[in-house]
Design a protein around this motif. Structure first.
Motif, PDB file in Angstrom:
ATOM      1  N   PRO A 126       0.761  -1.382  -0.061  1.00  0.00           N
ATOM      2  CA  PRO A 126       0.141   0.199   0.032  1.00  0.00           C
ATOM      3  C   PRO A 126       0.802   1.349  -0.034  1.00  0.00           C
ATOM      4  O   PRO A 126       0.709   2.185  -0.504  1.00  0.00           O
ATOM      5  N   LYS A 127       1.989   1.281   0.751  1.00  0.00           N
ATOM      6  CA  LYS A 127       2.708   2.447   0.881  1.00  0.00           C
ATOM      7  C   LYS A 127       3.478   2.681  -0.470  1.00  0.00           C
ATOM      8  O   LYS A 127       3.648   4.002  -1.000  1.00  0.00           O
ATOM      9  N   PHE A 128       3.782   1.511  -1.336  1.00  0.00           N
ATOM     10  CA  PHE A 128       4.115   1.967  -2.670  1.00  0.00           C
ATOM     11  C   PHE A 128       3.069   2.771  -3.606  1.00  0.00           C
ATOM     12  O   PHE A 128       3.496   3.602  -4.083  1.00  0.00           O
ATOM     13  N   TYR A 129       2.092   1.896  -3.395  1.00  0.00           N
ATOM     14  CA  TYR A 129       1.024   2.652  -4.504  1.00  0.00           C
ATOM     15  C   TYR A 129       0.518   3.916  -3.921  1.00  0.00           C
ATOM     16  O   TYR A 129       0.145   4.911  -4.592  1.00  0.00           O
ATOM     17  N   TYR A 130       0.566   4.453  -2.484  1.00  0.00           N
ATOM     18  CA  TYR A 130       0.286   5.631  -2.410  1.00  0.00           C
ATOM     19  C   TYR A 130       1.126   6.529  -2.650  1.00  0.00           C
ATOM     20  O   TYR A 130       0.850   7.789  -3.200  1.00  0.00           O
ATOM     21  N   ALA A 131       2.334   6.310  -2.680  1.00  0.00           N
ATOM     22  CA  ALA A 131       3.418   7.192  -2.979  1.00  0.00           C
ATOM     23  C   ALA A 131       3.043   7.254  -4.781  1.00  0.00           C
ATOM     24  O   ALA A 131       3.097   8.495  -5.395  1.00  0.00           O
ATOM     25  N   TYR A 132       2.827   6.327  -5.347  1.00  0.00           N
ATOM     26  CA  TYR A 132       2.545   6.186  -6.856  1.00  0.00           C
ATOM     27  C   TYR A 132       1.427   7.111  -7.023  1.00  0.00           C
ATOM     28  O   TYR A 132       1.587   7.993  -8.029  1.00  0.00           O
ATOM     29  N   PHE A 133       0.177   6.847  -6.196  1.00  0.00           N
ATOM     30  CA  PHE A 133      -0.963   7.561  -6.752  1.00  0.00           C
ATOM     31  C   PHE A 133      -1.003   8.976  -6.280  1.00  0.00           C
ATOM     32  O   PHE A 133      -1.918   9.956  -6.807  1.00  0.00           O
ATOM     33  N   ARG A 134       0.007   9.451  -5.448  1.00  0.00           N
ATOM     34  CA  ARG A 134       0.055  10.881  -5.288  1.00  0.00           C
ATOM     35  C   ARG A 134       1.392  11.544  -5.922  1.00  0.00           C
ATOM     36  O   ARG A 134       1.647  12.928  -5.857  1.00  0.00           O
ATOM     37  N   SER A 135       1.854  11.007  -6.993  1.00  0.00           N
ATOM     38  CA  SER A 135       3.016  11.499  -7.569  1.00  0.00           C
ATOM     39  C   SER A 135       2.957  12.448  -8.718  1.00  0.00           C
ATOM     40  O   SER A 135       1.802  12.165  -9.439  1.00  0.00           O
ATOM     41  N   TYR A 136       3.718  13.121  -8.876  1.00  0.00           N
ATOM     42  CA  TYR A 136       3.558  14.120 -10.100  1.00  0.00           C
ATOM     43  C   TYR A 136       3.628  13.224 -11.445  1.00  0.00           C
ATOM     44  O   TYR A 136       2.910  13.481 -12.435  1.00  0.00           O
ATOM     45  N   TRP A 137       4.263  12.179 -11.556  1.00  0.00           N
ATOM     46  CA  TRP A 137       4.118  11.385 -12.604  1.00  0.00           C
ATOM     47  C   TRP A 137       3.062  10.726 -12.924  1.00  0.00           C
ATOM     48  O   TRP A 137       2.527  10.647 -14.027  1.00  0.00           O
ATOM     49  N   PHE A 138       2.115  10.196 -11.776  1.00  0.00           N
ATOM     50  CA  PHE A 138       0.799   9.760 -12.123  1.00  0.00           C
ATOM     51  C   PHE A 138      -0.229  10.632 -12.388  1.00  0.00           C
ATOM     52  O   PHE A 138      -0.771  10.536 -13.446  1.00  0.00           O
ATOM     53  N   LEU A 171       6.413  -7.544  -5.865  1.00  0.00           N
ATOM     54  CA  LEU A 171       6.071  -7.221  -4.458  1.00  0.00           C
ATOM     55  C   LEU A 171       7.540  -6.828  -3.678  1.00  0.00           C
ATOM     56  O   LEU A 171       7.477  -5.932  -3.007  1.00  0.00           O
ATOM     57  N   SER A 172       8.442  -7.586  -3.984  1.00  0.00           N
ATOM     58  CA  SER A 172       9.667  -7.117  -3.182  1.00  0.00           C
ATOM     59  C   SER A 172      10.101  -5.872  -3.656  1.00  0.00           C
ATOM     60  O   SER A 172      10.633  -5.126  -2.687  1.00  0.00           O
ATOM     61  N   GLU A 173       9.925  -5.482  -4.946  1.00  0.00           N
ATOM     62  CA  GLU A 173      10.447  -4.239  -5.359  1.00  0.00           C
ATOM     63  C   GLU A 173       9.594  -3.152  -4.829  1.00  0.00           C
ATOM     64  O   GLU A 173      10.056  -2.051  -4.460  1.00  0.00           O
ATOM     65  N   GLN A 174       8.333  -3.337  -4.749  1.00  0.00           N
ATOM     66  CA  GLN A 174       7.293  -2.431  -4.308  1.00  0.00           C
ATOM     67  C   GLN A 174       7.852  -2.098  -2.636  1.00  0.00           C
ATOM     68  O   GLN A 174       7.775  -0.777  -2.569  1.00  0.00           O
ATOM     69  N   ILE A 175       7.861  -2.965  -2.080  1.00  0.00           N
ATOM     70  CA  ILE A 175       8.473  -2.841  -0.545  1.00  0.00           C
ATOM     71  C   ILE A 175       9.945  -2.046  -0.438  1.00  0.00           C
ATOM     72  O   ILE A 175      10.054  -1.212   0.490  1.00  0.00           O
ATOM     73  N   GLN A 176      10.661  -2.497  -1.290  1.00  0.00           N
ATOM     74  CA  GLN A 176      11.989  -1.710  -1.301  1.00  0.00           C
ATOM     75  C   GLN A 176      11.853  -0.470  -1.746  1.00  0.00           C
ATOM     76  O   GLN A 176      12.464   0.533  -0.979  1.00  0.00           O
ATOM     77  N   ILE A 177      10.926  -0.157  -2.466  1.00  0.00           N
ATOM     78  CA  ILE A 177      10.870   1.415  -3.082  1.00  0.00           C
ATOM     79  C   ILE A 177      10.136   2.085  -1.881  1.00  0.00           C
ATOM     80  O   ILE A 177      10.474   3.053  -1.519  1.00  0.00           O
ATOM     81  N   ALA A 178       9.135   1.328  -1.256  1.00  0.00           N
ATOM     82  CA  ALA A 178       8.420   2.001  -0.020  1.00  0.00           C
ATOM     83  C   ALA A 178       9.193   2.474   1.079  1.00  0.00           C
ATOM     84  O   ALA A 178       9.176   3.336   1.571  1.00  0.00           O
ATOM     85  N   GLU A 179      10.070   1.415   1.353  1.00  0.00           N
ATOM     86  CA  GLU A 179      10.932   1.837   2.568  1.00  0.00           C
ATOM     87  C   GLU A 179      11.980   2.764   2.327  1.00  0.00           C
ATOM     88  O   GLU A 179      12.382   3.613   3.118  1.00  0.00           O
ATOM     89  N   TYR A 180      12.446   3.043   1.137  1.00  0.00           N
ATOM     90  CA  TYR A 180      13.508   3.879   0.711  1.00  0.00           C
ATOM     91  C   TYR A 180      12.677   5.462   0.815  1.00  0.00           C
ATOM     92  O   TYR A 180      13.423   6.131   1.317  1.00  0.00           O
ATOM     93  N   LEU A 181      11.639   5.477   0.211  1.00  0.00           N
ATOM     94  CA  LEU A 181      10.676   6.699   0.492  1.00  0.00           C
ATOM     95  C   LEU A 181      10.569   6.961   2.046  1.00  0.00           C
ATOM     96  O   LEU A 181      10.317   8.219   2.366  1.00  0.00           O
ATOM     97  N   GLN A 182      10.013   5.917   2.688  1.00  0.00           N
ATOM     98  CA  GLN A 182       9.894   6.189   4.192  1.00  0.00           C
ATOM     99  C   GLN A 182      11.072   6.686   5.058  1.00  0.00           C
ATOM    100  O   GLN A 182      10.939   7.440   5.732  1.00  0.00           O
TER     101      GLN A 182
END
Length: 211
Positions: A126-138, A171-182
Motif C-alpha cells: 500500500p505504501k508503494f501505491y500511495y506514493a505512486y497515486f500521489r506522484s507528479y508522474w501519475f 512485491l519485493s521491489e514495491q516494498i524496497q521502494i516504499a522503505e526507501y521513500l519512508q
C-alpha cells in the motif's frame, strides 16, 4: 534549517518521480509489468455502517476522524447510512484527486458517498501505491487523460480511469521502494520538527525583547 527542509522536499519529489518513472533504479530492479487499474483494484461501495467513525480526507495524510480535524466540516448525521465503509489501506478517489492524486484510508470508518473506493485485488505494498497515486508522474502523465472540465468544474471520467495503465512491480521491489521513500519521509519529518522548535524559540525570544 529552512533550506534543509526545502531541499529535502525537492529531493523527495525527485526521488518519487524518478523511481516511479523508472529513471532511477535499484540494482535489483526488474522489468515492471503493467496493468489497467481495474485489474489491480476493485471498486467498493459498502454502505449501511452509520455506527462507524466518519472520516475526512487530509491531502498528503490520508483519512482522519472528522471530529479530530481542526476545521469545521458540516455533514448531515442522519445520512451517514449512505456513506461508504473503508478499511485500512483502501484507496480513495476524491473530489480533488485531479490535482492531488488519490488518498489512503488509515483506519476503518465511513467516508462521503461521493468518493470512489479502490481495494486491491492482488497482493501489493500500500505504501508503494500511495506514493505512486500521489506522484507528479501519475497525476500529470496518467490521471490527466481521465480529467474532464475546467477549473473547479473538473471531474474524472470513471470509464477512462479504470482503464489507465499503471505499473505492477514485483512485491519485493514495491516494498524496497516504499522503505526507501519512508527513510526520506522520516528525515523530512525530523527536519520540520526541528524547524518548528527553532521558530518557537525565536518567537519566545522576540517577545522577551519587547517586554
Amino acid at each position: 534549517q529552512q533550506s534543509l527542509v526545502d531541499n529535502l522536499k525537492k529531493y523527495k519529489r525527485g526521488a518519487v518521480d524518478g523511481l516511479l518513472a523508472q529513471k532511477i533504479k535499484f540494482p535489483t530492479s526488474d522489468t515492471w509489468e503493467e496493468m489497467i487499474i481495474s485489474d489491480l483494484f476493485t471498486p467498493i461501495s459498502d454502505k449501511g455502517h452509520s455506527d462507524l467513525t466518519v472520516l475526512t480526507i487530509v491531502q498528503g495524510t490520508g483519512t482522519l476522524p472528522r471530529d479530530s480535524v481542526d476545521r469545521r466540516i458540516s455533514y448531515d448525521k442522519s445520512n451517514t447510512n449512505t456513506y461508504k465503509r473503508v478499511v485500512e489501506n483502501d484507496f480513495i478517489l476524491h473530489l480533488r484527486s485531479f490535482e492531488g492524486g488519490l488518498e489512503i484510508a488509515n483506519s476503518e470508518g465511513i467516508v462521503s458517498p461521493a468518493y470512489t473506493i479502490l481495494r486491491a485485488s492482488r497482493k501489493i505494498s500500500p505504501k508503494f501505491y500511495y506514493a505512486y497515486f500521489r506522484s507528479y508522474w501519475f497525476i500529470s502523465n496518467k490521471l490527466r487523460i481521465a480529467v474532464e472540465g475546467i477549473r473547479d468544474g473538473k471531474s474524472i471520467n470513471m470509464d477512462t480511469f479504470w482503464n489507465i495503465k499503471i505499473p505492477y512491480p514485483s512485491l519485493s521491489e514495491q516494498i524496497q521502494i516504499a522503505e526507501y521513500l519512508q527513510v526520506i519521509d522520516l528525515k523530512l519529518t525530523n527536519a520540520e520538527k526541528t524547524l518548528e522548535n527553532l521558530m518557537n524559540i525565536r518567537s519566545g525570544l522576540m517577545q522577551q525583547f519587547f517586554i
